[in-house]
Design a protein around this motif. Structure first.
Motif, PDB file in Angstrom:
ATOM      1  N   ARG A  83     -38.508  24.031 -16.299  1.00  0.00           N
ATOM      2  CA  ARG A  83     -38.615  23.325 -15.016  1.00  0.00           C
ATOM      3  C   ARG A  83     -38.847  24.306 -13.869  1.00  0.00           C
ATOM      4  O   ARG A  83     -39.667  24.081 -12.990  1.00  0.00           O
ATOM      5  CB  ARG A  83     -37.320  22.546 -14.743  1.00  0.00           C
ATOM      6  CG  ARG A  83     -37.179  21.274 -15.530  1.00  0.00           C
ATOM      7  CD  ARG A  83     -36.358  20.257 -14.762  1.00  0.00           C
ATOM      8  NE  ARG A  83     -34.949  20.617 -14.695  1.00  0.00           N
ATOM      9  CZ  ARG A  83     -34.067  20.327 -15.656  1.00  0.00           C
ATOM     10  NH1 ARG A  83     -34.458  19.699 -16.763  1.00  0.00           N
ATOM     11  NH2 ARG A  83     -32.819  20.676 -15.522  1.00  0.00           N
ATOM     12  N   ARG A  84     -38.129  25.387 -13.921  1.00  0.00           N
ATOM     13  CA  ARG A  84     -38.159  26.339 -12.829  1.00  0.00           C
ATOM     14  C   ARG A  84     -39.523  27.021 -12.716  1.00  0.00           C
ATOM     15  O   ARG A  84     -40.020  27.277 -11.635  1.00  0.00           O
ATOM     16  CB  ARG A  84     -37.065  27.384 -13.076  1.00  0.00           C
ATOM     17  CG  ARG A  84     -36.828  28.331 -11.943  1.00  0.00           C
ATOM     18  CD  ARG A  84     -35.916  29.443 -12.366  1.00  0.00           C
ATOM     19  NE  ARG A  84     -34.552  28.980 -12.608  1.00  0.00           N
ATOM     20  CZ  ARG A  84     -33.648  29.709 -13.266  1.00  0.00           C
ATOM     21  NH1 ARG A  84     -33.967  30.896 -13.745  1.00  0.00           N
ATOM     22  NH2 ARG A  84     -32.442  29.247 -13.450  1.00  0.00           N
TER      23      ARG A  84
ATOM     24  N   ARG B 281     -26.288  14.089  -4.733  1.00  0.00           N
ATOM     25  CA  ARG B 281     -27.737  14.050  -4.657  1.00  0.00           C
ATOM     26  C   ARG B 281     -28.322  15.456  -4.498  1.00  0.00           C
ATOM     27  O   ARG B 281     -29.316  15.803  -5.143  1.00  0.00           O
ATOM     28  CB  ARG B 281     -28.107  13.182  -3.462  1.00  0.00           C
ATOM     29  CG  ARG B 281     -29.547  12.801  -3.454  1.00  0.00           C
ATOM     30  CD  ARG B 281     -29.853  11.979  -2.209  1.00  0.00           C
ATOM     31  NE  ARG B 281     -31.217  11.501  -2.310  1.00  0.00           N
ATOM     32  CZ  ARG B 281     -31.547  10.447  -3.037  1.00  0.00           C
ATOM     33  NH1 ARG B 281     -30.627   9.774  -3.689  1.00  0.00           N
ATOM     34  NH2 ARG B 281     -32.806  10.070  -3.107  1.00  0.00           N
ATOM     35  N   GLU B 282     -27.642  16.259  -3.650  1.00  0.00           N
ATOM     36  CA  GLU B 282     -28.161  17.612  -3.441  1.00  0.00           C
ATOM     37  C   GLU B 282     -28.046  18.457  -4.702  1.00  0.00           C
ATOM     38  O   GLU B 282     -28.939  19.249  -5.012  1.00  0.00           O
ATOM     39  CB  GLU B 282     -27.418  18.287  -2.287  1.00  0.00           C
ATOM     40  CG  GLU B 282     -27.827  17.692  -0.953  1.00  0.00           C
ATOM     41  CD  GLU B 282     -26.925  18.081   0.179  1.00  0.00           C
ATOM     42  OE1 GLU B 282     -26.416  19.218   0.150  1.00  0.00           O
ATOM     43  OE2 GLU B 282     -26.731  17.254   1.085  1.00  0.00           O
ATOM     44  N   ILE B 285     -30.843  17.397  -6.906  1.00  0.00           N
ATOM     45  CA  ILE B 285     -32.125  17.965  -6.459  1.00  0.00           C
ATOM     46  C   ILE B 285     -32.239  19.417  -6.910  1.00  0.00           C
ATOM     47  O   ILE B 285     -33.258  19.843  -7.471  1.00  0.00           O
ATOM     48  CB  ILE B 285     -32.249  17.885  -4.921  1.00  0.00           C
ATOM     49  CG1 ILE B 285     -32.297  16.433  -4.461  1.00  0.00           C
ATOM     50  CG2 ILE B 285     -33.493  18.634  -4.464  1.00  0.00           C
ATOM     51  CD1 ILE B 285     -32.095  16.255  -2.965  1.00  0.00           C
ATOM     52  N   MET B 286     -31.161  20.149  -6.696  1.00  0.00           N
ATOM     53  CA  MET B 286     -31.200  21.567  -7.056  1.00  0.00           C
ATOM     54  C   MET B 286     -31.426  21.741  -8.548  1.00  0.00           C
ATOM     55  O   MET B 286     -32.169  22.623  -8.979  1.00  0.00           O
ATOM     56  CB  MET B 286     -29.911  22.252  -6.610  1.00  0.00           C
ATOM     57  CG  MET B 286     -29.869  22.429  -5.103  1.00  0.00           C
ATOM     58  SD  MET B 286     -28.580  23.535  -4.558  1.00  0.00           S
ATOM     59  CE  MET B 286     -27.229  22.425  -4.432  1.00  0.00           C
ATOM     60  N   LYS B 287     -30.801  20.872  -9.335  1.00  0.00           N
ATOM     61  CA  LYS B 287     -30.995  20.970 -10.781  1.00  0.00           C
ATOM     62  C   LYS B 287     -32.440  20.691 -11.148  1.00  0.00           C
ATOM     63  O   LYS B 287     -33.028  21.384 -11.976  1.00  0.00           O
ATOM     64  CB  LYS B 287     -30.087  19.965 -11.492  1.00  0.00           C
ATOM     65  CG  LYS B 287     -28.660  20.445 -11.576  1.00  0.00           C
ATOM     66  CD  LYS B 287     -27.870  19.543 -12.489  1.00  0.00           C
ATOM     67  CE  LYS B 287     -26.596  20.224 -12.912  1.00  0.00           C
ATOM     68  NZ  LYS B 287     -25.853  19.428 -13.878  1.00  0.00           N
ATOM     69  N   VAL B 288     -33.018  19.666 -10.505  1.00  0.00           N
ATOM     70  CA  VAL B 288     -34.390  19.297 -10.841  1.00  0.00           C
ATOM     71  C   VAL B 288     -35.358  20.415 -10.454  1.00  0.00           C
ATOM     72  O   VAL B 288     -36.302  20.698 -11.183  1.00  0.00           O
ATOM     73  CB  VAL B 288     -34.768  17.953 -10.171  1.00  0.00           C
ATOM     74  CG1 VAL B 288     -36.251  17.707 -10.274  1.00  0.00           C
ATOM     75  CG2 VAL B 288     -33.993  16.814 -10.802  1.00  0.00           C
ATOM     76  N   VAL B 289     -35.112  21.071  -9.323  1.00  0.00           N
ATOM     77  CA  VAL B 289     -36.043  22.129  -8.934  1.00  0.00           C
ATOM     78  C   VAL B 289     -35.720  23.467  -9.605  1.00  0.00           C
ATOM     79  O   VAL B 289     -36.268  24.490  -9.236  1.00  0.00           O
ATOM     80  CB  VAL B 289     -36.149  22.329  -7.405  1.00  0.00           C
ATOM     81  CG1 VAL B 289     -36.593  21.053  -6.737  1.00  0.00           C
ATOM     82  CG2 VAL B 289     -34.849  22.840  -6.834  1.00  0.00           C
ATOM     83  N   GLY B 290     -34.840  23.463 -10.577  1.00  0.00           N
ATOM     84  CA  GLY B 290     -34.708  24.656 -11.404  1.00  0.00           C
ATOM     85  C   GLY B 290     -33.414  25.435 -11.294  1.00  0.00           C
ATOM     86  O   GLY B 290     -33.336  26.556 -11.780  1.00  0.00           O
ATOM     87  N   PRO B 381     -28.599  14.801 -13.345  1.00  0.00           N
ATOM     88  CA  PRO B 381     -29.457  14.657 -12.168  1.00  0.00           C
ATOM     89  C   PRO B 381     -30.169  13.301 -12.122  1.00  0.00           C
ATOM     90  O   PRO B 381     -30.394  12.755 -11.047  1.00  0.00           O
ATOM     91  CB  PRO B 381     -30.460  15.803 -12.310  1.00  0.00           C
ATOM     92  CG  PRO B 381     -30.393  16.226 -13.727  1.00  0.00           C
ATOM     93  CD  PRO B 381     -29.002  15.923 -14.194  1.00  0.00           C
ATOM     94  N   MET B 385     -30.150  10.722  -9.077  1.00  0.00           N
ATOM     95  CA  MET B 385     -31.375  10.373  -8.373  1.00  0.00           C
ATOM     96  C   MET B 385     -31.568   8.870  -8.321  1.00  0.00           C
ATOM     97  O   MET B 385     -31.991   8.333  -7.316  1.00  0.00           O
ATOM     98  CB  MET B 385     -32.575  10.986  -9.093  1.00  0.00           C
ATOM     99  CG  MET B 385     -32.536  12.485  -9.102  1.00  0.00           C
ATOM    100  SD  MET B 385     -33.006  13.142  -7.532  1.00  0.00           S
ATOM    101  CE  MET B 385     -34.001  14.491  -8.078  1.00  0.00           C
TER     102      MET B 385
END
Ligand SMILES: Nc1ncnc2c1ncn2[C@@H]1O[C@H](COP(=O)(O)OP(=O)(O)OP(=O)(O)O)[C@@H](O)[C@H]1O
Ligand SMILES: [Mg+2]
Lengths: 229, 388
Positions: A83-84, B281-282, B285-290, B381, B385
């Motif tokens: 993902r990263r 939620r934050e 989000i952080m998990k989804v963006v890596g 996540p 979401m």
């Protein structure tokens, strides 16, 4: 060889005693650089398909193969690395972090990839400029319109130059004019960088910006068309 | 300083349990004990005194003038005694408080007030002694010095050359039978146990002052003196008792501290769990963006440690403030009468304790954050979401 492949994917949810079948034997193959739209009514399983394809959810049965790696067999920390480095995400409700500025939100994926601060900020500023938000860099999400926030979210999805971008109803909260602007710039960006885009929508007009449109009904893919724009 | 008192013995006692008498040989023996810097024998008499129009009471201690300096006596005004002094005396800083003017406020109880010690300097004080035969003798003493206000132990005593005080004591003991100091008329009380108290001819000092070379010797010397059969006490012995009380108090305070700490830790944990709810939620989000598990954990542990450090810093600040108040008010109250620019430190915060407290509170924060951080890691996540 396809970039991403779903092979006979089934996803079932258990809600109390009932079992809901969200995906019912989905086969899908995405080539690198393709822009594919999934079109279907509400509850047809579009979001579920996207989440399973991105490895955010595990399929009940079937396989998800990304660049020859079976995603659904990986450990969580291995998927995090995918993902990263290789995936970007855009959501209907923007999902920006309210306490961070536009620039900081965009730089977030780079932060977790241990890119040094100056480099993060340089790249975030460049991508924001590309999305037409040069003078909104220091703004918080609440100080921006929905369209601007979604542009920030797009910038965040592409800042680390992922191979594939997953977008779920990204224009769901926007008016048609803004939708058009955003779709054009997103289309131009992925085409220029040769990125793959898998986009979910229930809006036929929005789906038309894609190369291929895939129709879903009740967790199944029923037909496929070419995009027209 | 160790004090050795005169022997009190009873006829029925066995030889070994008898206390040693404070004779000249005894003084010489004490002098030879390791760590003893100086020894002075002392006689003690008390009597009514007059200073001009004021009357009062004086406790007079006769000591060896030659040892005064070694005994750590020090004068604020005037001079110390020297060996050629006869009826010259040095008064403690608060002796003046013993005097009052009987003509002023005759029926009111004398209020305690601080007199000026200088009022005594270079004045004559007459002391009236009366013996058992109802004979009176008046001695005139000349005050040549005032002891330093720092020494509390002898602030209410007057020091005079031992020879003169011995004469005064001998006079006041005249007419005593069997050495008992009962007032006339009550002499025959408890005839079964006539105490062998110092009487005339019984050449024993009232007590002896022993000064150790340094504080660490004091306890050893007083123990050694007791082992040799002397009746010795020292401040160091009292310190043992004080230390014991202090240890008990520390244990109680430590217990309160431990409970407080537990409550604080639960507080931090609770705060962190709440903040995870608020930021579901934050985190998603952080998990989804890596963000990896380690990233999320680091984030939350850093936050809880920071809460700990902030709490610790505030606590240290508050402690300093309370410690200041304690020293300023309670300390000043306990040691009132002693003037001096330096405040009396009942409460002392050593520098290492501050460092320890900071590290410790950070550690508490860190530990309190472990559980919440783990919850943040486990957060799905997608669930988070969808709820948005
Ligand atoms: N976590 C879940 N638990 C139980 N059922 C679920 C869950 N997620 C989705 N579903 C069910 O799966 C089906 C597909 O849901 P999904 O969210 O994929 O639909 P969608 O096509 O994205 O709809 P929309 O256009 O409204 O977003 C629905 O019937 C939904 O109720
Ligand atoms: Mg959906």
């Amino acid at each position: 060889m396809p970039l991403l492949e779903l092979r006979n994917v089934i996803k079932k949810y258990r809600v109390g005693k009932e079992i809901v079948t969200a995906l019912d034997g989905v086969n899908l193959s995405l080539e690198a650089g393709e822009f594919v739209a999934i079109l279907g009514t509400s509850g047809s399983g579009k979001t579920t398909l996207l989440n399973v394809a991105a490895g955010l959810e595990k399929p009940t049965r079937g396989e998800v193969v990304f660049r020859n790696v079976t995603l659904n067999k990986l450990k969580e920390w291995q998927k995090v690395i995918f993902r990263r480095k290789q995936m970007g995400f855009i959501f209907q409700s923007y999902n920006l972090i309210p306490s961070l500025t536009a620039e900081e939100n965009v730089a977030l994926p780079l932060l977790f990839d241990n890119v040094p601060p100056w480099e993060r900020m340089r790249r975030a500023a460049a991508v924001l400029a590309q999305m037409g938000l040069k003078d909104r860099r220091k703004h918080k999400p609440t100080e921006m319109s929905g369209g601007q926030q979604q542009r920030v979210a797009i910038a965040r999805a592409i800042v680390h130059q992922p191979r594939i971008i997953f977008a779920d109803e990204l224009t769901g909260n926007l008016d048609s004019r803004t939708t058009h602007d955003i779709m054009l710039s997103l289309q131009a960006t992925v085409k220029k960088q040769g990125q793959t885009l898998l986009m979910v929508t229930h809006d036929r007009d929005v789906a038309n910006y894609a190369d291929r449109i895939i129709f879903m009904v009740d967790g199944k893919i029923v037909s496929e068309e070419q995009g027209r724009k | 300083m160790v004090r050795v008192y005169q022997a009190h013995s009873y006829p029925g006692e066995s030889e070994e349990s008898k206390q040693r008498k404070l004779t000249d040989e005894a003084i010489a023996e004490i002098k030879s004990i390791e760590g003893v810097l100086a020894v002075s024998p002392a006689y003690e008499v008390g009597g009514e005194a007059k200073l001009g129009n004021k009357t009062g009471y004086l406790q007079i201690i006769g000591i060896d003038a030659a040892t005064m300096e070694l005994m750590d006596f020090d004068v604020d005004y005037g001079r110390m005694l020297n060996t050629s002094d006869q009826y010259n005396v040095v008064a403690g800083s608060r002796v003046i408080d013993n005097f009052y003017d009987p003509r002023q406020q005759p029926d009111r109880v004398k209020e305690w007030e601080e007199g000026d010690p200088l009022e005594l300097l270079d004045k004559r004080v007459s002391v009236t002694l009366m013996n058992q035969r109802q004979q009176k003798r008046i001695y005139s003493l000349n005050v040549v010095g005032i002891l330093s206000a720092k020494s509390l132990e002898y602030a209410w005593s007057v020091f005079a050359p031992i020879k003169e005080v011995k004469k005064m004591r001998d006079f006041s003991l005249q007419g005593m039978q069997g050495g008992q100091a009962f007032p006339p008329g009550k002499e025959i009380a408890v005839p079964e146990l006539p105490r062998e108290l110092p009487s005339k001819g019984d050449d024993q000092y009232s007590f002896a002052l022993v000064r150790a070379q340094d504080v660490s010797y004091a306890k050893y010397i007083s123990q050694e003196l007791r082992d040799r059969g002397f009746n010795a006490t020292s401040m160091a012995d009292n310190l043992d008792g004080i230390e014991h009380v202090a240890r008990q108090m520390q244990a109680v305070l430590g217990g309160i501290g431990a409970i407080t700490l537990l409550v604080a830790a639960i507080g931090i944990t609770n705060t962190m769990i709440m903040s995870i709810y608020e930021r579901t939620r934050e985190i998603a989000i952080m998990k989804v963006v890596g963000a990896s598990f380690a990233d999320i954990r680091t984030l939350f542990l850093a936050e809880s440690s920071l809460i700990g450090i902030i709490g610790g810093t505030l606590g240290i600040g508050l402690s300093y403030f309370l410690s200041y108040l304690l020293n300023k008010y309670v300390g000043a109250m306990m040691f009132s009468g002693m003037e001096g620019e330096n405040m009396f430190q009942i409460s002392l915060i050593p520098p290492w304790l501050i460092l320890f407290a900071l590290i410790f509170s950070m550690g508490i924060g860190l530990i309190s954050g472990l559980y919440p951080a783990n919850r943040a890691i486990k957060l799905d996540p997608i669930d988070a979401m969808r709820n948005g």
